[in-house]
Structures are given as structure tokens and as C-alpha cells.
Enzyme design. Structure first.
Site, short mmCIF file in Angstrom:
data_model
loop_
_atom_site.label_atom_id
_atom_site.label_comp_id
_atom_site.label_asym_id
_atom_site.label_seq_id
_atom_site.Cartn_x
_atom_site.Cartn_y
_atom_site.Cartn_z
N GLU A 174 -8.52 -0.74 -4.64
CA GLU A 174 -7.39 -1.45 -5.21
C GLU A 174 -7.86 -2.33 -6.37
O GLU A 174 -9.03 -2.65 -6.49
CB GLU A 174 -6.69 -2.29 -4.13
N TYR A 175 -6.92 -2.68 -7.22
CA TYR A 175 -7.19 -3.50 -8.41
C TYR A 175 -8.21 -2.84 -9.34
O TYR A 175 -9.12 -3.48 -9.86
CB TYR A 175 -7.65 -4.90 -8.01
N MET A 237 0.97 3.40 -0.60
CA MET A 237 0.98 2.09 0.05
C MET A 237 2.34 1.41 -0.20
O MET A 237 2.44 0.40 -0.90
CB MET A 237 -0.18 1.25 -0.47
N THR A 238 3.36 1.99 0.39
CA THR A 238 4.73 1.53 0.17
C THR A 238 5.07 0.36 1.09
O THR A 238 5.90 0.47 2.00
CB THR A 238 5.71 2.70 0.37
N TYR A 239 4.42 -0.74 0.82
CA TYR A 239 4.65 -1.99 1.56
C TYR A 239 4.07 -3.15 0.74
O TYR A 239 3.49 -2.92 -0.32
CB TYR A 239 4.02 -1.95 2.94
N GLU A 240 4.25 -4.37 1.22
CA GLU A 240 3.76 -5.60 0.60
C GLU A 240 4.58 -6.04 -0.61
O GLU A 240 4.07 -6.70 -1.51
CB GLU A 240 2.28 -5.50 0.23
N TRP A 362 0.02 0.98 8.07
CA TRP A 362 -0.85 -0.17 7.89
C TRP A 362 -0.21 -1.31 8.69
O TRP A 362 0.87 -1.76 8.34
CB TRP A 362 -1.00 -0.58 6.43
#
Length: 386
Positions: A174-175, A237-240, A362
Site C-alpha cells: 500500500e501507498y 480492498m473495498t472498505y475503510e 479483512w
């Protein structure tokens, strides 16, 4: 199986009776605890088929089902979850600037052995986590710009999965810096090419983009089309959207999840796409102050217990397709967003609607039985018996 929303004056005995259901099954399926108090607006799953009918006997579409877990997961939670999983992603392995692997803080062998017993594929998760426990994009830069480091890391990964009995690798970076986008895609493709030669699959976790040129450090270094070609499958990552330091909102609002899926399918075949689903919620103290307020992570069952304990109704956002409520504690108002049967069902419906490969959670550290019952009611989980 149906979803029932608790009304004022309801109790579990009457709900079961009115739905021709076994009251103990309702209690067990929804993880209710004595004295079985309910919150107005609480969503319950109810199995109203005659006792003895096996859900698995019905004709259902096969999907891949997986999720991430740390080696310190409770053994009983893991054992209860594994029957519903195609894959278990062990979180996580790091690496040094020289390409040496850094194993998890606790031994992961017991998770691999437990996975085998349930014909669930154990997957090694590779992350660029620094010593502080945060994602380190300098480590990513070092890796993708040094061919020898890449070769050493790929060699070490191959040795680790072979020695421990892993069945695949999940790359969760990530990032990624924008200038490292092409180099990261190349690395994933190279890793996939080598691992596939030895029978290991490679997946890659993708930040939830809604367009190719989306701005932001989380998105600019992620090439959906390139990574969709490079890896065997992708994990969205379909959250947060709702997160620890952000304002109160749904963790995975369906309207935003749908936008990500719509974009992803313009770049990646549906049969490669795994939809990420959160297995948690957040509790924010109010009023929210940017840079000051910090939300507490809570489990979905814990959230309902809060609503019951404080005697507040659970509401449901029709756009986000997510439950929420507010309560007062010690003079401070709180806002809670979490997942329930309705929000999980909405996400499973997306998998069916778009023909996606499957789902991934997750994370799996808390057991939320409703998720698995709804999934089992709709799909058959792929299992690799070898």
C-alpha cells in the site's frame, strides 16, 4: 433463509414462532447471549426451512472465499471459520532492503496445519511493513529498483512456501509511490511467472480505485489493468471509507463499493476479482474533530451488544446499505457503524450480479457467523482436496 428486522416489542421466542423456525437455531445462528435481549432495528437471519434440509444439497454457484488472519488468532475462532474458506491469508511476512524475509512475530505453522485439515489453502501474505508496523514505501522503492533484491526475495519466498506448505502468495503493498507504479506491476508479474512454474498462485491486493487517474497516495501507484494481467487474481480492498481517523460513516458503503467494482471490471476480468468485505465496525466519539478524533474498532456482535445495552435503536442507511446508531456514555455521544446481515447480503449480491470470482474478508480475528450462513445459503465454497 431470510433476514428479519426486529420491531418494538419483539422477543426471540415470538420471532421464531412466527417464522416457523427453531428458536435455538435462531439464537445460535445470530450469536445471541442470554437473556437474549434484542435491539429495535437489529437484523436477524432466520432459517425457516424444515429441520434436516441440508443447504449444501442445493444447486449453487461456486465461489472462492478467503480472508486475512494474524497468527495470534484464537484457535476456536479459526477452527469455526476454516470450513467456510477456500483460502486463508496469513498476515504477514515482511522483508528487508536486501530481500530477506521477515516472518510473523508468532509461529504460523499451526495455522497452515489447521488449514490442511479443512482443505483450505494457506496463503503467505507479503507486506512492506517497517519496524514501526506501518507500510514503508521506501522499502517498495528499494525492491522494485534493484533486480538482485527482487531475485533474492522471490527465491526466499519460494523456499518459504515450499518448506512450510503454503499454497500461494498474496502481495499486499500500500501507498506505492506514483513513480513506482510500473516497477511494482513488473515485480508482481515476475513473481507470478516464477511461482506459477511451481504450482503456486499469486494474488495482489488493490486499493479501492474508482477511475484510472484517481489522485492520492493510496491510488496513484496502483495500475488496475497491469496488475490484473500480472497476477492470477486481485483482491479489491473495498472498505475503510469509514476509518479510525476519519469522520463517522459506513466502513464499506455499497454505493462506493459498486463504483469500485464497476471501474475494476473495465480493466480486469470478473473471474479474477475478489470482493473485499470488512468484518468489523467503528465507534466514534462525537463531535468529530479532524486530526483529533480517533474511532475504536469493534466487532459486529459487539456493536449490537452496545445498542442493546444502551437501549438505542439500530438504523439503516439505504444508500450505504449499512447499519448505524448513536448512544451516550459518560456525557459523550458516540456514533457506531458496523456490518450486519443486510449489509453482508448486499455485498454478496454484488458478487452474484457481476459474476465475480469470490469474496475475501479483512479480517477474520472475530467470528461473525451471519456472514458465513448467508454465503452458504447463496454459494458453494471452492475447496481444493489434495
Amino acid at each position: 433463509m431470510e433476514i428479519y428486522v426486529v420491531q418494538e416489542g419483539d422477543n426471540v421466542d415470538e420471532i421464531a414462532l412466527n417464522h416457523n423456525a427453531n428458536v435455538w437455531r435462531v439464537i445460535e445462528d445470530n450469536q445471541l447471549e442470554y437473556p437474549y435481549r434484542l435491539a429495535v432495528g437489529q437484523a436477524l437471519v432466520i432459517e425457516n426451512e424444515p429441520i434436516g434440509v441440508n443447504r449444501k444439497q442445493r444447486e449453487k454457484r461456486q465461489i472462492s472465499s478467503g480472508g486475512y488472519a494474524y497468527p495470534f488468532i484464537n484457535g476456536q475462532v479459526l477452527e469455526s471459520t476454516l470450513p467456510f474458506l477456500s483460502e486463508l491469508s496469513v498476515f504477514s511476512y515482511g522483508f528487508t532492503e536486501e530481500g530477506a524475509l521477515i516472518p510473523p512475530m508468532q509461529d504460523d505453522r499451526w495455522m497452515i496445519e489447521a488449514s490442511r485439515q479443512f482443505f483450505t489453502k494457506p496463503v503467505l501474505t507479503l507486506t512492506p511493513l517497517g519496524a514501526d508496523g506501518h507500510f514503508n514505501n521506501n522499502l517498495i522503492t528499494r525492491l522494485i529498483n534493484n533486480r538482485q533484491v527482487q531475485e533474492r526475495l522471490i527465491w526466499n519466498l519460494g523456499a518459504e512456501v515450499t518448506e512450510k506448505g503454503y499454497k500461494g502468495i498474496n502481495v499486499d503493498f500500500e501507498y506505492i509511490l506514483p513513480e513506482d507504479k510500473n516497477g511494482f506491476t513488473f515485480f508482481v508479474g515476475r513473481l507470478t511467472q516464477v511461482m506459477n512454474l511451481f504450482g503456486y498462485q499469486v494474488s495482489v491486493a488493490l486499493a479501492p480505485k474508482t477511475s484510472a487517474n484517481q489522485k492520492g497516495l493510496l491510488y496513484e501507484g496502483v495500475d488496475y489493468q497491469g496488475l490484473g494481467r500480472a497476477a492470477n487474481e486481485v483482491f479489491l480492498m473495498t472498505y475503510e471509507w469509514g476509518y479510525t481517523y476519519g469522520p463517522p460513516m459506513a466502513v464499506a458503503p455499497l454505493n462506493m463499493v459498486r463504483r469500485v467494482v464497476n471501474y475494476a471490471l473495465t480493466e480486469i476480468p470478473a473471474e479474477k476479482v475478489i470482493l473485499g468485505i470488512p468484518n468489523y465496525g467503528y465507534d466514534w466519539p462525537l463531535p468529530y474533530q479532524n486530526g483529533v478524533t480517533k474511532a475504536k474498532t469493534i466487532g459486529n456482535i459487539e456493536a449490537v451488544k452496545l445498542a442493546v445495552g444502551y437501549g438505542v435503536p439500530i438504523q439503516f442507511d439505504p444508500v450505504a446499505q449499512s447499519p448505524f446508531f448513536r448512544y451516550w456514555q459518560y456525557g459523550v455521544q458516540h456514533e457506531v457503524w458496523f456490518e450486519d446481515a443486510r449489509s453482508i447480503q448486499a455485498k454478496l449480491n454484488l458478487v452474484l450480479e457481476y459474476g465475480l470470482k469470490g469474496i475475501g474478508y479483512w479480517q477474520l480475528m472475530r467470528f461473525f457467523q451471519v456472514s458465513w450462513l448467508l454465503m452458504e445459503n447463496m454459494f458453494e465454497v471452492e475447496k481444493e482436496k489434495d
